[in-house]
Design a protein around this motif. Structure first.
Motif, PDB file in Angstrom:
ATOM      1  N   PHE A 238      16.463   3.331   0.780  1.00 35.44           N
ATOM      2  CA  PHE A 238      16.972   3.681   2.113  1.00 35.44           C
ATOM      3  C   PHE A 238      16.770   2.490   3.057  1.00 35.44           C
ATOM      4  O   PHE A 238      15.836   2.452   3.869  1.00 35.44           O
ATOM      5  CB  PHE A 238      16.258   4.917   2.665  1.00 35.44           C
ATOM      6  N   PRO A 239      17.584   1.455   2.941  1.00 34.79           N
ATOM      7  CA  PRO A 239      17.375   0.225   3.739  1.00 34.79           C
ATOM      8  C   PRO A 239      17.565   0.423   5.240  1.00 34.79           C
ATOM      9  O   PRO A 239      17.121  -0.417   6.023  1.00 34.79           O
ATOM     10  CB  PRO A 239      18.431  -0.731   3.169  1.00 34.79           C
ATOM     11  N   GLU A 240      18.211   1.513   5.655  1.00 40.94           N
ATOM     12  CA  GLU A 240      18.401   1.721   7.092  1.00 40.94           C
ATOM     13  C   GLU A 240      17.090   2.005   7.811  1.00 40.94           C
ATOM     14  O   GLU A 240      17.044   1.971   9.050  1.00 40.94           O
ATOM     15  CB  GLU A 240      19.376   2.870   7.330  1.00 40.94           C
ATOM     16  N   PHE A 241      16.019   2.287   7.054  1.00 41.45           N
ATOM     17  CA  PHE A 241      14.726   2.548   7.684  1.00 41.45           C
ATOM     18  C   PHE A 241      13.836   1.291   7.762  1.00 41.45           C
ATOM     19  O   PHE A 241      12.707   1.381   8.238  1.00 41.45           O
ATOM     20  CB  PHE A 241      13.973   3.635   6.910  1.00 41.45           C
ATOM     21  N   ILE A 242      14.326   0.140   7.308  1.00 40.16           N
ATOM     22  CA  ILE A 242      13.467  -1.052   7.265  1.00 40.16           C
ATOM     23  C   ILE A 242      13.105  -1.523   8.673  1.00 40.16           C
ATOM     24  O   ILE A 242      11.927  -1.681   9.022  1.00 40.16           O
ATOM     25  CB  ILE A 242      14.167  -2.167   6.468  1.00 40.16           C
TER      26      ILE A 242
ATOM     27  N   ILE B 209       9.402  -1.379  10.612  1.00 37.57           N
ATOM     28  CA  ILE B 209       8.672  -2.566  11.075  1.00 37.57           C
ATOM     29  C   ILE B 209       8.287  -2.418  12.548  1.00 37.57           C
ATOM     30  O   ILE B 209       7.159  -2.708  12.955  1.00 37.57           O
ATOM     31  CB  ILE B 209       9.525  -3.823  10.848  1.00 37.57           C
ATOM     32  N   ILE B 210       9.238  -1.948  13.361  1.00 39.12           N
ATOM     33  CA  ILE B 210       8.949  -1.775  14.790  1.00 39.12           C
ATOM     34  C   ILE B 210       7.864  -0.725  14.996  1.00 39.12           C
ATOM     35  O   ILE B 210       6.978  -0.870  15.850  1.00 39.12           O
ATOM     36  CB  ILE B 210      10.237  -1.395  15.542  1.00 39.12           C
ATOM     37  N   PHE B 211       7.924   0.347  14.205  1.00 40.29           N
ATOM     38  CA  PHE B 211       6.913   1.398  14.332  1.00 40.29           C
ATOM     39  C   PHE B 211       5.523   0.880  13.951  1.00 40.29           C
ATOM     40  O   PHE B 211       4.530   1.210  14.614  1.00 40.29           O
ATOM     41  CB  PHE B 211       7.287   2.581  13.430  1.00 40.29           C
ATOM     42  N   ILE B 212       5.448   0.045  12.924  1.00 47.24           N
ATOM     43  CA  ILE B 212       4.154  -0.506  12.514  1.00 47.24           C
ATOM     44  C   ILE B 212       3.575  -1.400  13.612  1.00 47.24           C
ATOM     45  O   ILE B 212       2.384  -1.350  13.918  1.00 47.24           O
ATOM     46  CB  ILE B 212       4.314  -1.278  11.188  1.00 47.24           C
ATOM     47  N   VAL B 213       4.441  -2.223  14.233  1.00 47.18           N
ATOM     48  CA  VAL B 213       3.962  -3.092  15.323  1.00 47.18           C
ATOM     49  C   VAL B 213       3.465  -2.250  16.494  1.00 47.18           C
ATOM     50  O   VAL B 213       2.410  -2.535  17.092  1.00 47.18           O
ATOM     51  CB  VAL B 213       5.086  -4.045  15.759  1.00 47.18           C
ATOM     52  N   ALA B 214       4.198  -1.187  16.842  1.00 47.61           N
ATOM     53  CA  ALA B 214       3.769  -0.318  17.938  1.00 47.61           C
ATOM     54  C   ALA B 214       2.459   0.386  17.596  1.00 47.61           C
ATOM     55  O   ALA B 214       1.570   0.528  18.455  1.00 47.61           O
ATOM     56  CB  ALA B 214       4.861   0.705  18.249  1.00 47.61           C
TER      57      ALA B 214
END
Length: 835
Positions: A648-652, A656-661
């Motif tokens: 599911f590449p649309e979640f990449i 990443i943004i969620f991990i940074v937040a």
């Protein structure tokens, strides 16, 4: 380790402040007495009157003022600390003073300063006896008095209006009021240190036992920096310029150049070159210069442009000149081009020198769209342009309360005598300088003074420093002319402060001396940033840091550097004329930072870069541990997440943004500093230095060290250069191997690489990209029992590629220049001339 120990000693104070973050700053109560003037005095003749304020053990007088037509004016303010008041009434006495006796006392005080300590004791005893005699004579010079009960004195808040003075009838010795006693205008009230009269007031805490002629040197003061502008001068050309000499020298081809001068600032153009299209009497330069001028000095200063003839290499003669008043020059706040003008020149050889009037072509403008730098560009307290019409509205208020200092280092002379420490504090933010009162003879002075600044940009710093007031000793002492000594300074970033939170803690005062970093004491501050509109504050982060002109019409680093030095010089000249004066050494220490070559700073900058990369290095080590299955649970979880993202590449990108937040929110509770760190660049790299490296930083240019020390430093520099040489060699080897892949330096290796590229192209065309990425990830994350302890075939193939390392000595000059440049950049030197 030293800084951590200082901060850990303040844990209890920090926890207390954290629970009382909304607590207002403590207010100190003072009794203010303003003696304005007196009238209807029953005394005639040329006499001088003084007003004396008595409160318990305190007694202070105004300066003697001659009474004119039975009228005298003083306009003096006294401030008595409420903690030290032991009396219930305050008296104001008007009396006559004897000018001759006063002059004798002043002469004896000046002579006493220059005597030895034993002689001073004898003089002090004689002085006390004379004071007793003067007290008996005071009864004859008594004119009148008034008394106030402390319980009847009103209390005034800082936000209230100014307390208006009133007329009071004075009493005689027997308590009777009469017309002969006269009237006195006085205002009296209870206030705090925030009162506007506190700056000019005589303070009972600091002025006790201080001669009246030195009170002006110890009082607190708020200074405003003059508004500075950039003056842009473009010298284009000149016409009808004739050489200075006639006769035999007339056949000499003149060498004209233009000299531009504003005050002590001066620049000159190059000598105009000859041209077939222009005669020698019409030199052409087309050069531009920048000057720093004060806005208050527009009416008094002028621009002087002169054309000079270079007779010999170091000899020239002025041919003609023109003086342009600065207030007539056009102002601009944007990048529009100002129209040039022709100015008639005044010939210094009379009208017979030429048939035509000489003139010069200039383009002049006062640029108000720039910010005039008077500090380091990385540590600036103000970024607003010179023109006030371009200022943006303020976004907050910065409140700083200077509490006290402790454990200040004693100052000693060369002969071992200990000097009294008279400490005062200076805080600077924007165009406002604040100086506290001087606390006499104390190693732990207490000021308890609060100052407020308007904040226009958060990306600024406030600087606070502590100094020893050497000017208090006076002109007739052995210390006359000695500059005020610094105990250290700190810089605090405004953007690092939370809104409406009160920070109360201590900061170490550190200075760098040839023997190393020296702890001069501690200073205690309370800092609070208040913001009324959070939206405007957050919108500032999207705006440029500097005014628009710094981006559309760039200034070179050399121009900014020279203009900054000139701006500092103008500030020094202005502030040293204030009362009390702010010495040049104070202004220079607050604004400038040493720009000399320093191995300590080079190491400190390297450690900063390494510390900033700690997160990246830690992340790389964590991924390496996952790849090598050092933590099997983490490796299995990472492999599952990797396969899910491939499917599911649309979640990449959202992942990443969620991990940074998530990391940012986690850092708010675990990584946010619990203490505000002591800021300042003096201690950079101080823990990893040896004594000679400290001494080298203070070595003047050219050096004065003996040959053996210079040889040792040269060998040390060669060691650093050897490391840089090895690093550059390894980097060049890897880059040359990449180049050898397709350069046919090794025909067999290039043939294998091309065959592999063709196979990879066919496989990538036939196999979907998603499958390739999944296979590559699963291969990289394979368990250890499927791995080999040897290097992979691709790395072995890459390490066998040929390099030009054997040919690196064919051009030693180019490699030597590159090596010198890299070493100088590594050590912090910017202005390097390669030989």
């Amino acid at each position: 380790m030293f800084l951590n120990s200082v901060l850990s000693s303040d844990d209890e104070l920090w926890r207390k402040d954290k629970t009382n973050s909304n607590k207002s700053v403590e207010q100190l109560q003072y009794l203010y007495v303003r003696v304005v003037k007196a009238r209807d005095i029953g005394l005639f003749g040329e006499v001088k009157l003084v007003a004396e304020v008595k409160l318990g053990n305190y007694s202070e007088t105004t300066k003697p003022t001659p009474q004119i037509m039975r009228y005298a004016e003083w306009n003096k303010v006294f401030a008595f600390s409420r903690e030290c008041i032991v009396s219930s009434t305050v008296q104001i006495i008007v009396k006559e003073t004897n000018e001759k006796e006063e002059d004798k006392i002043i002469e004896e005080e000046e002579d006493a300063i220059t005597e030895d300590e034993e002689d001073q004791e004898i003089i002090e005893e004689d002085h006390e006896e004379k004071i007793l005699e003067e007290e008996e004579e005071e009864e004859e010079s008594y004119m009148g008095r008034i008394s106030f009960s402390l319980s009847e004195i009103p209390v005034r808040a800082a936000a209230d209006g100014e307390m208006a003075p009133k007329w009071y009838g004075m009493e005689d010795k027997n308590g009777d009021k009469g017309k002969r006693n006269g009237k006195i205008m006085v205002s009296i009230w209870f206030g705090t240190q925030e009162d506007e009269a506190f700056e000019e007031a005589w303070n009972s805490k600091t002025a006790e036992n201080v001669p009246s002629d030195k009170l002006s040197l110890i009082k607190s003061k708020i200074y405003d920096s003059p508004k500075l502008w950039y003056l842009r001068v473009s010298v284009i050309e000149a016409e009808h310029i004739m050489p200075a000499h006639k006769g035999a020298d007339k056949v000499r081809f003149p060498q004209f150049y233009a000299k531009v001068q504003v005050g002590s600032q001066n620049w000159q153009t190059v000598v105009a070159t000859s041209s077939a299209t222009r005669s020698f009497s019409s030199p052409y330069w087309n050069e531009e210069f920048l000057f720093v001028v004060e806005e208050d000095g527009f009416l008094n200063n002028s621009l002087l442009v002169s054309v000079e003839d270079l007779l010999e290499p170091r000899t020239s003669e002025v041919v003609c000149k023109v003086e342009v008043p600065i207030d007539t020059i056009e102002k601009r706040v944007d990048e529009r081009v100002v129209a040039s003008q022709w100015f008639s020149l005044e010939s210094l050889f009379g009208k017979e020198a030429t048939r035509y009037v000489p003139r010069v072509h200039l383009r002049l403008s006062l640029d108000g769209g720039y910010h005039v730098f008077d500090e380091m560009t990385t540590y600036s307290s103000d970024v607003r342009p010179s023109d006030t019409t371009l200022w943006k509205p303020q976004i907050g208020v910065l409140e700083i309360r200077i509490l006290r200092a402790s454990c200040l280092m004693k100052k000693t002379t060369k002969d071992g005598r200990t000097l009294a420490t008279n400490a005062y504090c200076v805080a600077k933010y924007g165009q406002k300088w604040c100086r506290t009162r001087t606390v006499i003879d104390s190693l732990s002075p207490e000021w308890n003074e609060q100052y407020n600044w308007e904040v226009y940009d958060l990306s600024t710093v406030v600087t606070v420093a502590v100094f020893d007031n050497y000017r208090f000793f006076g002109k007739n002492t052995k210390h006359a002319g000695i500059a005020d000594k610094s105990f250290g300074k700190i810089t605090i970033g405004v953007s690092t402060l939370e809104n409406d939170r009160l920070y109360t803690q201590s900061y170490p005062l550190l200075i760098v001396v040839p023997s190393g970093v020296k702890n001069m004491g501690e200073i205690y501050l309370s800092i609070k940033l208040s913001c009324s509109n959070v939206t405007n504050m957050l919108l500032r982060y999207a705006m440029p840091l500097l005014p628009k002109m710094h981006y559309v019409h760039l200034l070179t680093e050399t121009q900014v550097y020279h203009l900054k030095l000139e701006a500092i010089r103008l500030l020094e000249l202005r502030l040293r004329k204030e009362e009390p004066p702010l010495g040049w050494e104070v202004v220079s220490y607050m604004l400038q930072d040493s720009e000399k070559w320093s191995l300590r700073r080079s190491k400190g900058n390297l450690f900063r870069a390494v510390h900033a990369m700690d997160r990246v290095i830690a992340t790389g080590k964590f991924l390496k541990a996952i790849q090598e299955w050092e933590k099997p649970l983490y490796s299995i979880t990472f492999l599952i997440i990797f396969i899910a993202l491939v499917l599911f590449p649309e979640f990449i990108i959202p992942a990443i943004i969620f991990i940074v937040a998530f990391m940012g929110l986690r850092g708010y509770y675990y990584l946010r500093p619990q203490h505000y760190p002591p800021s300042g660049i003096d201690q950079l790299g101080a823990d990893q230095m040896n004594p000679d490296e400290f001494y080298e930083e203070f070595d003047p240019f050219p050096t004065i060290c003996p040959d053996n020390v210079i040889r040792m430093r040269y060998d040390r520099l060669r060691t650093i250069a050897a490391r840089v040489q090895t690093l550059m060699g390894d980097t060049a080897v890897q880059l040359e191997r990449f180049h050898a892949l397709i350069s046919w330096s090794d025909p067999r290796a290039t043939f294998l690489f091309l065959v592999l590229c063709l196979l990879a192209a066919v496989i990538s065309y036939l196999v979907p990209l998603r499958v390739l990425i999944a296979l590559f990830g699963m291969y990289s994350l394979r368990p250890p029992w499927f791995r080999s302890k040897l290097r992979s075939s691709m790395i072995n193939f890459f390490t066998r590629l040929p390099t030009a390392e054997g040919c690196s000595e064919r051009n030693p000059v180019a490699w030597g220049e590159l090596l010198v440049l890299i070493v100088c950049l590594q050590c912090g030197s910017e202005n390097v001339k390669l030989v």
